[in-house]
Motif scaffolding. Structure first.
Motif: not given
Length: 369
Positions: A327-339
């Protein structure tokens, strides 16, 4: 004398004595009596049976067959064939993903995680129902643990100042899957059958990486080594996909059959979560929880079985299977980084899974053979 002259002509008229003047009284003993058992055995004319008192039916018209009563057809369950069984599938697989930089900055590859050697010993059930007009319904489902494997976690410059490659051991993983297909047999010959099918499939893979050992020389990641009893990363992936396929059966002998199918997965949907346990926290730049991941893509599933019919009802077989999805998609990595400010879009993520192995099966069939 006068009486005799009257009687004799009358008797002659009715055939008791021969006519003529020479017939005398002594000849009466020789006269033939109609119905005598001595001279007559029956009438000399044919005796017809009496006509019936009701009119006989008219003969059928020329060229028209007389109608014959026929019993209505009776529906029978033996027009359906059912087969059920169990398999033992020993397989190995790989789960991999590439995370790219924020597209607002660059298209560089930031990191790559590869879970390899994910072996499993799966018990699965399968079944198939065939109708007398060629339609069929089939499917299988299985569940097992993933007790081995490794994780290679790579980080690339310039995202990280020095290339890093760490190794962890996978333990306590899980594998679950299932498919269901509806199809139609299009070719039926003495020794060959072929058809098409459409269906739905599901795959769930959970993996856990324990410990961490730096093997590329980066002095900042997993230095010193993290012990094998520490859980570092978990990946939980859920795949749903459509199946469009072709299958065929080839009867090599009366009791030996080769079956194969190829399923194209035109639509594959991924929903996953990545948890970095050692970075969970509430401080600045810590990770507050699992990282959501998603994507869409395609794939393929292939299998072949050589089966031997032990009896009219029981069969055994050996087979092989291969799966691949990406699959090609995305990771919402920055949504869970505090601050960290929330990015307008997820970081690009390519995700793939593959699995292959061999299986043994036993089946029981009831219905017409």
């Amino acid at each position: 004398m006068r009486l005799r002259l009257v009687v004799l002509p009358v008797m002659a008229m009715i055939g008791l004595v021969p006519a003529g003047p020479q017939a005398g009284a002594g000849e009466l003993d020789q006269a033939r009596l109609r119905g005598s058992s001595t001279y007559d055995t029956g009438p000399s004319y044919p005796i017809l049976p009496p006509e019936p008192s009701y009119p006989a039916p008219p003969p059928p018209a020329a060229g028209r067959a007389r109608p014959v009563a026929v019993a209505p057809p009776v529906a029978q369950l033996h027009n359906f064939t059912f087969e059920f069984g169990a398999r033992f599938w020993y397989s190995t697989g790989k789960l991999a993903k590439d995370l790219y930089d924020d597209p607002r900055s660059s298209q560089n590859l930031n990191s790559r995680l590869t879970y390899a050697g994910l072996t499993s010993a799966t018990f699965e059930g399968f079944g198939r129902a065939d109708t007398s007009f060629g339609s069929f319904l089939k499917g299988y489902a299985g569940f097992s643990g993933l007790h081995s494997g490794t994780l290679n976690d790579e980080d690339f410059p310039p995202g990280l100042t020095a290339y890093s490659n760490t190794v962890s051991q996978q333990q306590g993983g899980k594998l679950g899957y299932g498919t269901i297909d509806f199809g139609q047999t299009l070719v039926t010959r003495e020794r060959v059958r072929a058809g098409l099918f459409v269906g739905y499939g599901y795959l769930n893979e959970n993996v856990n990486a324990y410990g961490c050992d730096q093997v590329a020389g980066n002095p900042f990641v997993c230095v010193p080594t993290i012990g094998a009893g520490v859980l570092g990363i978990s990946e939980e992936s859920h795949w749903q996909f459509a199946r469009l396929g072709l299958l065929g059966e080839f009867k090599l002998l009366d009791c030996l059959k080769l079956s194969a199918e190829v399923a194209w997965l035109p639509y594959t949907q991924l929903s996953a979560q990545d948890t970095h346990w050692l970075r969970l926290g509430t401080g600045l730049f810590d990770i507050s929880g699992p990282i959501p991941e998603s994507g869409g893509g395609t794939g393929v599933q292939i299998e072949a079985i050589m089966s031997y019919r032990v009896s009219d009802k029981v069969s055994v077989g050996l087979g092989g299977r291969y799966w691949y999805m990406q699959t090609h998609g995305g990771a919402d990595f920055e949504k869970v980084i505090v601050g960290f400010p929330v990015a307008p879009a997820a970081q690009p993520l390519n995700f793939s899974t593959s699995r292959y192995g061999a299986f043994a099966q036993g089946g029981y069939k009831f219905g017409p053979i």
